[in-house]
Scaffold this motif. Structure first.
Motif, PDB file in Angstrom:
ATOM      1  N   GLY A 142       0.820  -1.204   0.000  1.00 24.08           N
ATOM      2  CA  GLY A 142       0.000   0.000   0.000  1.00 24.08           C
ATOM      3  C   GLY A 142       0.854   1.255   0.000  1.00 24.08           C
ATOM      4  N   ARG A 143       0.192   2.359  -0.045  1.00 26.27           N
ATOM      5  CA  ARG A 143       0.922   3.619  -0.151  1.00 26.27           C
ATOM      6  C   ARG A 143       1.526   4.017   1.195  1.00 26.27           C
ATOM      7  N   ILE A 144       2.614   4.748   1.149  1.00 24.59           N
ATOM      8  CA  ILE A 144       3.234   5.226   2.386  1.00 24.59           C
ATOM      9  C   ILE A 144       3.050   6.729   2.573  1.00 24.59           C
ATOM     10  N   TYR A 145       2.673   7.432   1.489  1.00 26.03           N
ATOM     11  CA  TYR A 145       2.528   8.883   1.582  1.00 26.03           C
ATOM     12  C   TYR A 145       1.062   9.268   1.795  1.00 26.03           C
ATOM     13  N   GLN A 146       0.863  10.373   2.510  1.00 27.03           N
ATOM     14  CA  GLN A 146      -0.491  10.812   2.833  1.00 27.03           C
ATOM     15  C   GLN A 146      -1.240  11.250   1.581  1.00 27.03           C
ATOM     16  N   ARG A 147      -0.585  12.017   0.748  1.00 24.82           N
ATOM     17  CA  ARG A 147      -1.165  12.496  -0.502  1.00 24.82           C
ATOM     18  C   ARG A 147      -0.026  13.023  -1.371  1.00 24.82           C
ATOM     19  N   ARG A 148      -0.364  13.655  -2.462  1.00 29.32           N
ATOM     20  CA  ARG A 148       0.668  14.282  -3.277  1.00 29.32           C
ATOM     21  C   ARG A 148       1.419  15.316  -2.454  1.00 29.32           C
ATOM     22  N   TYR A 149       2.613  15.603  -2.869  1.00 32.47           N
ATOM     23  CA  TYR A 149       3.426  16.545  -2.121  1.00 32.47           C
ATOM     24  C   TYR A 149       2.802  17.933  -2.086  1.00 32.47           C
ATOM     25  N   PHE A 150       2.999  18.619  -0.969  1.00 29.98           N
ATOM     26  CA  PHE A 150       2.612  20.021  -0.834  1.00 29.98           C
ATOM     27  C   PHE A 150       3.733  20.873  -1.412  1.00 29.98           C
ATOM     28  N   ALA A 151       3.391  21.901  -2.178  1.00 27.94           N
ATOM     29  CA  ALA A 151       4.410  22.795  -2.731  1.00 27.94           C
ATOM     30  C   ALA A 151       3.858  24.219  -2.742  1.00 27.94           C
ATOM     31  N   LYS A 152       4.616  25.126  -2.179  1.00 31.58           N
ATOM     32  CA  LYS A 152       4.224  26.540  -2.154  1.00 31.58           C
ATOM     33  C   LYS A 152       5.397  27.379  -2.626  1.00 31.58           C
ATOM     34  N   ALA A 153       5.126  28.309  -3.532  1.00 29.85           N
ATOM     35  CA  ALA A 153       6.175  29.177  -4.051  1.00 29.85           C
ATOM     36  C   ALA A 153       6.713  30.080  -2.946  1.00 29.85           C
ATOM     37  N   VAL A 154       8.016  30.298  -2.971  1.00 30.15           N
ATOM     38  CA  VAL A 154       8.697  31.194  -2.021  1.00 30.15           C
ATOM     39  C   VAL A 154       9.369  32.260  -2.884  1.00 30.15           C
ATOM     40  N   ASP A 155       8.844  33.482  -2.838  1.00 29.91           N
ATOM     41  CA  ASP A 155       9.211  34.430  -3.892  1.00 29.91           C
ATOM     42  C   ASP A 155       9.860  35.738  -3.446  1.00 29.91           C
ATOM     43  N   THR A 156      10.283  35.827  -2.200  1.00 32.49           N
ATOM     44  CA  THR A 156      11.022  37.019  -1.767  1.00 32.49           C
ATOM     45  C   THR A 156      12.233  36.585  -0.951  1.00 32.49           C
ATOM     46  N   PRO A 157      13.271  37.411  -0.873  1.00 31.37           N
ATOM     47  CA  PRO A 157      14.436  37.056  -0.045  1.00 31.37           C
ATOM     48  C   PRO A 157      14.070  36.819   1.413  1.00 31.37           C
ATOM     49  N   GLN A 158      13.152  37.632   1.937  1.00 30.83           N
ATOM     50  CA  GLN A 158      12.737  37.468   3.336  1.00 30.83           C
ATOM     51  C   GLN A 158      12.036  36.128   3.541  1.00 30.83           C
ATOM     52  N   ALA A 159      11.202  35.748   2.571  1.00 27.86           N
ATOM     53  CA  ALA A 159      10.502  34.468   2.674  1.00 27.86           C
ATOM     54  C   ALA A 159      11.470  33.293   2.551  1.00 27.86           C
ATOM     55  N   LEU A 160      12.467  33.420   1.684  1.00 22.69           N
ATOM     56  CA  LEU A 160      13.467  32.355   1.558  1.00 22.69           C
ATOM     57  C   LEU A 160      14.206  32.136   2.868  1.00 22.69           C
ATOM     58  N   LEU A 161      14.564  33.238   3.527  1.00 20.52           N
ATOM     59  CA  LEU A 161      15.237  33.113   4.821  1.00 20.52           C
ATOM     60  C   LEU A 161      14.324  32.476   5.856  1.00 20.52           C
ATOM     61  N   ALA A 162      13.075  32.932   5.902  1.00 20.53           N
ATOM     62  CA  ALA A 162      12.133  32.425   6.904  1.00 20.53           C
ATOM     63  C   ALA A 162      11.853  30.943   6.693  1.00 20.53           C
ATOM     64  N   VAL A 163      11.614  30.538   5.450  1.00 25.76           N
ATOM     65  CA  VAL A 163      11.298  29.138   5.165  1.00 25.76           C
ATOM     66  C   VAL A 163      12.512  28.247   5.418  1.00 25.76           C
TER      67      VAL A 163
END
Length: 200
Positions: free
Chosen positions: A94-115
């Motif tokens: 059976g499957r081991i993953y909950q669902r398809r992967y979550f993906a969210k764009a990270v589009d600013t330098p501040q967001a890149l640092l935070a993430v």
């Protein structure tokens, strides 16, 4: 019903999260986590991508990834290779993953640092910290900034995030590691102090 096509842009950064089914553990041993890293390395031989930050936990993993090739194909390659390994090692059906992967764009330098900081701090932000120091956790990219720059895997990019650091930090791997290790209150206090004393 067909799945909705993901909105992916080449060379954009995405925060990707993959969870175990029902949030169950999919990494039961250190070897499992090392194998996922090998799966990523194998995908990097086929597709063009770079990962400035990653962290593998017991029931999920995080990637901050920028790819020239289709992200869905990259994740399919990684996830299929790991799930085949898991099924064989643990006689799992059976499957081991909950669902398809979550993906969210990270589009600013501040967001890149935070993430990226959030990803790297996962092992010490659990209810019971998994390690006392971030550099002690072997299943994230943090140690490649802090203590193991000479062991850098081909897919890990330790230069891009340095350009995002605030003016109060040097643009070095050591400075980025220090940024991740600091509490948010310490970062805020440092920025406020430097702003207030900029013209003294």
């Amino acid at each position: 019903m067909a799945r909705r096509k993901r909105n992916w842009q080449p060379n954009a950064y995405y925060h990707v999260v993959m969870r175990g089914n029902n949030r169950q553990n999919i990494f039961a041993a250190d070897e499992d986590m090392y194998h996922l890293m090998r799966c990523i390395a194998h995908a990097a031989e086929i597709y063009r991508f770079a990962i400035p930050a990653f962290c593998i936990m017991t029931n999920h993993f995080h990637l901050l990834i920028r790819s020239e090739d289709d992200l869905s194909k990259i994740m399919q390659q990684i996830n299929r290779r790991y799930s085949d390994y898991y099924a064989k090692r643990y006689y799992h059906v059976g499957r081991i993953y909950q669902r398809r992967y979550f993906a969210k764009a990270v589009d600013t330098p501040q967001a890149l640092l935070a993430v990226s900081r959030y990803i790297h701090r996962n092992p010490i932000e659990t209810i019971v910290p998994m390690v006392s120091q971030l550099a002690d956790y072997p299943f994230s990219s943090f140690s490649f900034y802090k203590t193991r720059p000479e062991q850098l895997p081909s897919y890990v990019d330790t230069s891009s995030l340095l350009r995002c650091l605030p003016p109060s930090f040097e643009k070095t791997q050591a400075a980025y590691a220090a940024y991740c290790e600091m509490d948010l209150e310490e970062i805020t206090s440092l920025e406020e102090y430097l702003q207030n004393n900029a013209y003294e």
